[in-house]
Design an enzyme around this catalytic site. Sequence first.
Site, PDB file in Angstrom:
ATOM      1  N   LYS A   1       3.233  -0.240   8.538  1.00 33.57           N
ATOM      2  CA  LYS A   1       3.031   1.149   7.865  1.00 33.57           C
ATOM      3  C   LYS A   1       4.370   2.154   8.449  1.00 33.57           C
ATOM      4  O   LYS A   1       4.368   2.490   9.648  1.00 33.57           O
ATOM      5  CB  LYS A   1       1.637   1.559   8.399  1.00 33.57           C
ATOM      6  CG  LYS A   1       1.471   2.976   8.066  1.00 33.57           C
ATOM      7  CD  LYS A   1      -0.102   3.616   8.291  1.00 33.57           C
ATOM      8  CE  LYS A   1      -1.249   2.722   7.413  1.00 33.57           C
ATOM      9  NZ  LYS A   1      -2.353   3.200   7.436  1.00 33.57           N
TER      10      LYS A   1
ATOM     11  N   ASP B   1     -12.006   9.616   8.310  1.00 37.18           N
ATOM     12  CA  ASP B   1     -11.620   9.377   7.064  1.00 37.18           C
ATOM     13  C   ASP B   1     -12.463   8.033   6.695  1.00 37.18           C
ATOM     14  O   ASP B   1     -11.531   6.968   6.057  1.00 37.18           O
ATOM     15  CB  ASP B   1     -10.276   9.190   6.703  1.00 37.18           C
ATOM     16  CG  ASP B   1      -9.616   9.216   5.341  1.00 37.18           C
ATOM     17  OD1 ASP B   1     -10.697   9.682   4.379  1.00 37.18           O
ATOM     18  OD2 ASP B   1      -8.709   8.937   4.969  1.00 37.18           O
TER      19      ASP B   1
ATOM     20  N   VAL C   1       3.193   1.125   3.176  1.00 41.94           N
ATOM     21  CA  VAL C   1       2.833  -0.217   3.822  1.00 41.94           C
ATOM     22  C   VAL C   1       3.411  -1.376   3.284  1.00 41.94           C
ATOM     23  O   VAL C   1       3.322  -1.620   2.217  1.00 41.94           O
ATOM     24  CB  VAL C   1       1.255  -0.379   4.025  1.00 41.94           C
ATOM     25  CG1 VAL C   1       0.795  -1.503   4.740  1.00 41.94           C
ATOM     26  CG2 VAL C   1       0.579   0.931   4.439  1.00 41.94           C
TER      27      VAL C   1
ATOM     28  N   GLY D   1       0.855  -1.077   0.046  1.00 39.06           N
ATOM     29  CA  GLY D   1      -0.044   0.115   0.051  1.00 39.06           C
ATOM     30  C   GLY D   1       0.755   1.240   0.107  1.00 39.06           C
ATOM     31  O   GLY D   1       2.146   1.312   0.468  1.00 39.06           O
ATOM     32  N   VAL D   2       0.330   2.199  -0.695  1.00 34.44           N
ATOM     33  CA  VAL D   2       1.081   3.523  -0.621  1.00 34.44           C
ATOM     34  C   VAL D   2       0.268   4.535  -0.528  1.00 34.44           C
ATOM     35  O   VAL D   2      -0.929   4.754  -0.994  1.00 34.44           O
ATOM     36  CB  VAL D   2       1.494   3.728  -2.178  1.00 34.44           C
ATOM     37  CG1 VAL D   2       2.818   5.054  -2.135  1.00 34.44           C
ATOM     38  CG2 VAL D   2       2.534   2.385  -2.678  1.00 34.44           C
ATOM     39  N   GLY D   3       0.700   5.613   0.234  1.00 36.55           N
ATOM     40  CA  GLY D   3      -0.345   6.682   0.590  1.00 36.55           C
ATOM     41  C   GLY D   3       0.455   7.841   1.048  1.00 36.55           C
ATOM     42  O   GLY D   3       1.626   7.777   1.070  1.00 36.55           O
ATOM     43  N   GLY D   4      -0.266   8.976   1.298  1.00 38.06           N
ATOM     44  CA  GLY D   4       0.550  10.429   1.544  1.00 38.06           C
ATOM     45  C   GLY D   4       1.313   9.940   2.838  1.00 38.06           C
ATOM     46  O   GLY D   4       2.111  10.557   3.022  1.00 38.06           O
ATOM     47  N   PHE D   5       0.831   9.140   3.716  1.00 37.41           N
ATOM     48  CA  PHE D   5       1.394   8.804   5.078  1.00 37.41           C
ATOM     49  C   PHE D   5       2.850   8.139   4.830  1.00 37.41           C
ATOM     50  O   PHE D   5       3.664   8.190   5.671  1.00 37.41           O
ATOM     51  CB  PHE D   5       0.530   8.093   6.044  1.00 37.41           C
ATOM     52  CG  PHE D   5      -0.033   7.063   5.455  1.00 37.41           C
ATOM     53  CD1 PHE D   5       0.919   5.775   5.236  1.00 37.41           C
ATOM     54  CD2 PHE D   5      -1.196   6.872   4.449  1.00 37.41           C
ATOM     55  CE1 PHE D   5       0.338   4.494   4.568  1.00 37.41           C
ATOM     56  CE2 PHE D   5      -1.481   5.927   3.910  1.00 37.41           C
ATOM     57  CZ  PHE D   5      -0.832   4.536   4.098  1.00 37.41           C
ATOM     58  N   GLY D   6       2.936   7.275   3.868  1.00 38.83           N
ATOM     59  CA  GLY D   6       4.066   6.467   3.462  1.00 38.83           C
ATOM     60  C   GLY D   6       3.736   5.350   3.075  1.00 38.83           C
ATOM     61  O   GLY D   6       2.626   4.885   2.443  1.00 38.83           O
TER      62      GLY D   6
END
Length: 873
Positions: free
Chosen positions: A546, A642, A531, A524-529
């Site tokens: 994460k 969210d 996974v 998983g990829v996201g604004g937070f970094g």
Amino acid sequence: MLRPISFVFFLFNLLSLITITTSTPPYIADENITVNCGTSVNSKAGDLREWVGDIGSKFAPTEDLNHKSNASRAQIQGSAEYVPYMTARLSYFQFTYVFQVTPGQKFVRLYFYPASYSDFDRSKGFFTVKAGSFTLLRNFSASILADSLKKQTFVKEFCINVEKNQKLNLTFIPFSSNYYAFINGIEIVSMPTDLYYRPQGFKGEVPLYVGQASHQFYINYNMALEMVYRLNVGGGLISSVEDTGTFREWSTDRDYMLTGGFLPRNLSFIPNYSKIQNYTAPDDVYRSAMSMGPNISKNMVSNLTWGLPIDTGFNYLVRLHFCEIEPLIKFDGERVFIIYIDYQVAEERADVISWTDSNDTPYFKDYVVMIQKKGEDNHTLSIDLHPRTDGTLRDAILNGVEVFKLSNTDGNLAGPSMVPPLLDQQQPANKSSTKKTIFIAIGSGVGFLVVLTLVCSMVLWKSKKNKRFGSYHPQPKWRCWPYPYKQKLTRTKASSLPEVRCRYFTLDELKTATNNFNEELIIGVGGFGNVYKGVIEQGNMTVAIKRLQPESQQGAQEFRTEIEMLSQLRHVHLVSLIGYCNYESEMILVYEYMTNGTLRHHLYDTDNDPLTWKQRLQICIGAARGLHYLHTSTKHPIIHRDVKTTNILLDEKWVSKVSDFGLSKMGLDNIAVSTLVKGTLGYLDPDYARRQQLTEKSDVYSFGVVMFEVLCARKVLNQRLQEEQRNLASWAKKCIERGTISQIIDPYLTDKMAPECFKVYVELAESCVRDQGVQRPTMNDVMEKLEFALELQENANITKDVNVMEKLEFALEFKENADMTKDINSEEVSLIHATSTSSAPWYNNVYNGQVLESTSGTELTTINSGLSYPGQS
Ligand SMILES: *[C@@H]1O[C@H](CO)[C@@H](O)[C@H](O)[C@H]1NC(C)=O
Ligand SMILES: *[C@@H]1O[C@H](CO)[C@@H](O)[C@H](O)[C@H]1NC(C)=O
Ligand SMILES: *[C@@H]1O[C@H](CO)[C@@H](O)[C@H](O)[C@H]1NC(C)=O
Ligand SMILES: *[C@@H]1O[C@H](CO)[C@@H](O)[C@H](O)[C@H]1NC(C)=O
Ligand SMILES: *[C@@H]1O[C@H](CO)[C@@H](O)[C@H](O)[C@H]1NC(C)=O
């Protein structure tokens, strides 16, 4: 003149002096060192041994000259007013006690009283203890352990072999410079060579390795042992002075005995030590025992069972003590039974008389059992005795149990690391909130009654539960709940484990787990970094890791507080936080791994098979429950902020769990934000966006959008569509108004939904996305309506793809609750005990299935509500 009270005291002292001086123990330890840490005074303890103050003595610890340790008295008075708990040595830096001892095997006992000492906060004692190359305790908190044991003080006992020309070094190492190490007392006592060690070439019986086809297991001198249990089965506590000369304490087994038992006899006969050494165990261990009792038909369908919680990942030495104390049993083949250890046959045919040739003759048997790490740190070691059909009596007997943890090849004995307590921990304002609750409750009579009933039933439930499960978890749980306690003996609920904490991982551990954050493991990829999928516990447990990007960083302090708070939230429909790592600039969260990924990836733009309508309903119900829990379980509701289909994850059984809760508050999420309002476009509550006031109803709005997404299987925002259709929520609303909603649903669902169910579902989704928060239902309403919808669907019975497994999973939660109550209420443990000094006539009639009054007139009692032992209430 002596005042009466001091006279009695004097007499008592004299008496104890007499008993101690007149009976020479079977073994005299040549080394018997007792060190009272943190004082210069020598004092006599309750056991009449002289405890030497370490200050200024040859036992003073060695330490770095710049970093002297402190000696301090405990601040809490009256609780530990005896040696060696009255004083402690404490330090924020490493210190070492060096003992010059004769070679041979020693008991090393560490005495701890986790109290607040001046300048040393109770919770910040967090350290590792090493003895030479052995790690005895690692990342260990004495206060957490004491709290979970519900004791103020405790002793840890180890067995260590000291080679020639070797010193025995005990090193205390604080977790980090913010934590300290401490010790109240140290005891080193030599033991007979053949007491527990069984090295290669040992003359005599060597333990059998259970489950390893009659392999022997040597207890070599290069091993250290940690005493985990030492139980006087069927009897009372035996204090260290009453031991055979090595100051071991024997506790009662009643907290660990899981089935009813029968005390065959409790006499003060003199055991005949013709088969084993007389220092093996005190006479009283052999004088008391547990057996199954007179009901043969019952015995044949039950076990005599003890359950002992232990850490996984170690070999354990299990020593069982036997002595046939029933005078009428004199021959081989009368009391013959099978011994199971950890559900494996350890002894096919146990017959005490065949081992000892006569009754009143003590004997013991050693077994080693490997308790593998299977993704969990806690395990209940089960000892089961079951009568064999070829014995005339159809009964079993056990007099004592000792369990030792054996060190790993790398000299480690320590269980899982505990989580270091937070620095400057914020005290939850529990006290004031309790007051408030009670005040409000009293204010409204009905509320008060409800609270009262609740409290009462909780107390009742707890006390009932304690009867069977009570101190059945004396060992602390370091792990987050819910850990899959799959053993048949352990049934635990989150609520009964208040001491549960989250695990702390080192950066190295997580690097190993993710192959140094290998890109191939990114799930998983996201604004937070990113996974990562990772494995911990020697590859036995898969987790989602994460790794937050440094930019999204906030204060480390705040991070920990927040994580600590989040780790307290436990619900079957929330993704469990297993632990975290916070090292330098790294902030990493470790979650349970969800095999089936996000809900989003089972709805559209995917190769996955479409979910059935019932599955979708169940997934929605689960997520609604999770959100409801967030909104209601804590003093201040936790608003997810969210809610979306990528934050609803599915485990291997398709149970849905809400993830990423709490993170948006910390600014650690993947959110496209306007400057003030946070949320994901398409799911964002317009009321919140307008008024910038966040309530639980914002989550309800987003959940409504999720419901439409599930129904229609399309993106919530699709710029490629016509203006009117772009936003799913408003488009669905329009379709409902126009009565065309059935035209926009997932084609796969056509004809698969019961019309009544569909109606309830659509109405509910519509009410969730109403413009103003007050018009929307609560998460609780949503939950109930969805359950209703599912019921309608099931009753309609039009689903062609009824999946039995699904139904089972779904019912599981309720069933578990039901089972729990059932177990406690229905399983009446009956124990017949005879306090008579002569139960022989009674036992004589056992074969006829009759119960007679005992001759001496003392009662034969049947207790149905739990275990009870004569002389111990
Ligand atoms: C224990 O046994 C030893 C011999 O094995 C004997 O010398 C000693 O007197 C016995 N001690 C007691 C207290 O029975
Ligand atoms: C024990 O400590 C002493 C003094 O610090 C040191 O000389 C010795 O090497 C240590 N022994 C072991 C086995 O660690
Ligand atoms: C013996 O146990 C069986 C099965 O548990 C029970 O049905 C029976 O009543 C018991 N008999 C006596 C005499 O207690
Ligand atoms: C007794 O315990 C063994 C091992 O745990 C188990 O296999 C067996 O089924 C049990 N028997 C009964 C009657 O509970
Ligand atoms: C204790 O935990 C810290 C941080 O998690 C780690 O660096 C250290 O190696 C651990 N200590 C031991 C002896 O494992």
